[in-house]
Enzyme design. Structure first.
Site, short mmCIF file in Angstrom:
data_model
loop_
_atom_site.label_atom_id
_atom_site.label_comp_id
_atom_site.label_asym_id
_atom_site.label_seq_id
_atom_site.Cartn_x
_atom_site.Cartn_y
_atom_site.Cartn_z
N SER A 1 -10.01 1.07 3.18
CA SER A 1 -8.65 1.77 1.84
C SER A 1 -7.93 1.33 1.23
O SER A 1 -7.30 1.73 0.95
CB SER A 1 -8.33 2.75 3.03
OG SER A 1 -7.35 2.11 3.40
N SER B 1 -9.84 -1.80 6.83
CA SER B 1 -8.68 -1.01 6.13
C SER B 1 -8.76 -1.98 5.12
O SER B 1 -7.67 -1.64 3.74
CB SER B 1 -7.98 -0.09 5.78
OG SER B 1 -9.00 1.34 5.75
N LYS C 1 0.86 -1.10 0.20
CA LYS C 1 0.23 0.19 0.08
C LYS C 1 0.61 1.39 -0.25
O LYS C 1 2.18 1.34 0.72
CB LYS C 1 -0.64 -0.38 0.95
CG LYS C 1 -2.27 1.14 1.27
CD LYS C 1 -2.63 0.82 2.87
CE LYS C 1 -3.93 1.94 2.48
NZ LYS C 1 -4.32 2.06 4.05
N1 GLN Z 1 -13.04 2.85 6.91
C1 GLN Z 1 -12.43 3.24 8.37
C2 GLN Z 1 -12.19 5.10 7.70
O1 GLN Z 1 -12.93 5.73 6.92
C3 GLN Z 1 -10.94 2.26 8.38
C4 GLN Z 1 -9.84 2.94 7.39
C5 GLN Z 1 -8.89 1.79 8.06
O2 GLN Z 1 -8.96 0.99 8.04
N2 GLN Z 1 -7.66 2.40 7.65
O3 GLN Z 1 -11.87 5.58 8.55
#
Ligand code: GLN
Length: 483
Positions: free
Chosen positions: A150, A174, A76
């Protein structure tokens, strides 16, 4: 077939039937063919990957063996790799880290080959992969759907066959959510199991690196290489029984008490997710596991608690992107204007929303009502799990309320987007390990289920996951190739 690691690539490399260079060239070719449509990649690491692959081939020829030697992987765009730029899915301007993230370094020292950096929701804020400055990533199972976020590019790229495994980050789901949406297996380890050194901070009390692969067994192999304490992250620690990861046992499911949280299986669960959950429970029970209803009563506060804490920590962590320390400066008349314009032009709407909300939560007069309350609610969420684990060995729950949603359908509705994380934030708040596994397809879209265990129970979770995958073949399904 059933015993193969990394789809047989491990055995092929060890036997000398495959070379890492050939695998890496295949990766680069698939990415070149497919990524214009899929949009999973931020940056290809062509030169680095070929150099690493040749080195891995030399080590293989000399008889060296590690679980990941010679295998291509995706990372990532928020994980540091010395010499490469990190874009974080943002317009604010890349940073060039002078060192490599500990987890990435451990993989590379064990001979794994980084082939590309992947697209992500800006600074890891999002559940769909649509909040990315370079454009959204598509789901390889259905190009009109989101891949989940994400870690959108890591999941979509892995599902599309770009690599043998992938790294994401998991602050509130994410790595697990996109894995579920793309038919992959993923592990969020106990907070502290993996060093966060070199992972760009979003919400430090929640951030963990997440692992993605095609099976629990492959995840165990990767974890055996990357887990363990690191002087670069004071919160990191060693995993008990880590030695058992390399030859993962198939757990005997007889007598295993599997908790089914009433709240996670109530209204709001898509019928197809419920059906596949019930099928999984029936299968586990047929092997002697004992389903037990448990309750996580405070999980209904988990999403709000998570977003109060997440935004507070975001507002502090992202202060450094100001055009002075990090980020490309947008010059203006004075310092105040320069900071404001840099951040206004650099950050996208979701990041701005969180910084504003987080600064508000932490501000004088509101701290007690918001941040402090959220910290207290976090303790209640964690205590629910502790109570449940007095009655059961593991908890089984859905990874998300429904399969992947259509691109664009939640972009204008942040609340709906945040609620996608309903089943992945409680474990993050409690710091617990959670393993997502594919549970089957619903109308052509993957559905994921999730095993959750007590702190540092990764070995047991993966052994249970491995047992489940010995009984099922969902993890061997790949998305259809584009016409
Ligand atoms: N979808 C969650 C958020 O927007 C988790 C994001 C993540 O785990 N980086 O905070």
């Amino acid at each position: 077939m059933v015993n193969e690691c990394f789809n047989g690539l491990r055995e092929g490399l060890d036997a000398g039937d495959l070379s890492s260079e050939v695998l890496t060239r295949q990766s680069l070719e698939i990415m070149a063919q497919r990524d214009a449509d899929l949009g999973a990649l931020a940056t290809r690491l062509e030169e680095t990957s070929l150099a690493c692959a040749r080195k891995a081939d030399r080590r293989l020829r000399q008889g060296e063996r590690t679980p990941v030697l010679g295998l291509p992987f995706l990372l990532k765009d928020n994980l540091a790799l010395a010499g490469a730029s990190l874009g974080h899915g943002s317009r604010i301007g890349p940073i060039k880290p002078p060192f490599t993230a500990t987890v990435v370094l451990r993989l590379m020292e064990a001979g794994a080959v980084p082939v590309a950096q992947t697209r992500m929701d800006e600074f890891a804020m999002g559940s769909s992969g649509e909040h990315c400055a370079s454009g959204p990533t598509r789901n390889p199972w259905s190009p009109d759907r989101v891949p989940g976020g994400s870690s959108s590019g890591s999941a979509a790229g892995l599902a599309a066959g770009y690599a043998a495994f992938a790294l994401g980050s998991d602050t509130g789901g994410s790595a697990r959510l996109p894995a579920a949406f793309c038919g992959l297996s993923a592990l969020r380890p106990t907070y502290g199991t993996l060093s966060r050194k070199g992972l760009s901070a979003m919400a430090s009390s929640l951030d963990q690196i997440g692992l993605m692969a095609r099976s629990a067994r492959d995840l165990a192999s990767i974890l055996s290489v990357v887990a363990g304490s690191d002087s670069g992250d004071a919160t990191s620690t060693c995993l008990p029984r880590q030695d058992r990861l390399r030859n993962l046992h198939v757990m005997d499911l007889k007598g295993l008490r599997v908790g089914l949280p009433r709240e996670a299986l109530g209204d709001g669960l898509a019928p197809e997710v419920r059906r596949l959950m019930e099928t999984a429970v029936a299968l586990l029970a047929s092997e002697g596991a004992v389903p037990v209803e448990v309750s996580l009563p405070h999980s209904r506060f988990a999403v709000d608690t998570y977003f109060l804490l997440n935004t507070s920590e975001v507002s502090s962590n992202l202060a450094r992107f100001d055009g002075v320390r990090f980020g490309t400066r947008v010059p203006a008349a004075d310092l105040q204007d320069t900071l404001a314009r840099t951040r206004d032009e650099g950050f996208g709407p979701e990041v701005k929303r969180r910084i504003l909300l987080g600064a508000f939560c932490l501000s004088k007069g509101f701290y007690e009502a918001f941040h402090l309350k959220a910290l207290q609610a976090r303790t209640l969420v964690a205590q629910d799990f502790q109570h449940a684990f007095q009655q059961v060995d593991l908890i089984l729950m859905p990874a998300s309320p429904a399969p992947a949603f259509p691109l664009g359908s939640r972009l204008e509705d942040p609340r709906a987007m945040h609620l996608t994380d309903l089943h992945t934030v409680p474990q993050a708040l409690a710091g617990l390990p959670a393993l997502v596994l594919p549970a089957g397809l619903a109308k052509g879209l993957p559905v994921g289920l999730q095993f959750v265990g007590p702190a540092f129970s990764e070995v047991a979770l993966l052994e249970a996951g491995h047992a489940f995958q010995r009984l099922t073949s969902h993890h061997r399904c790949a998305p259809p190739l584009p016409a």
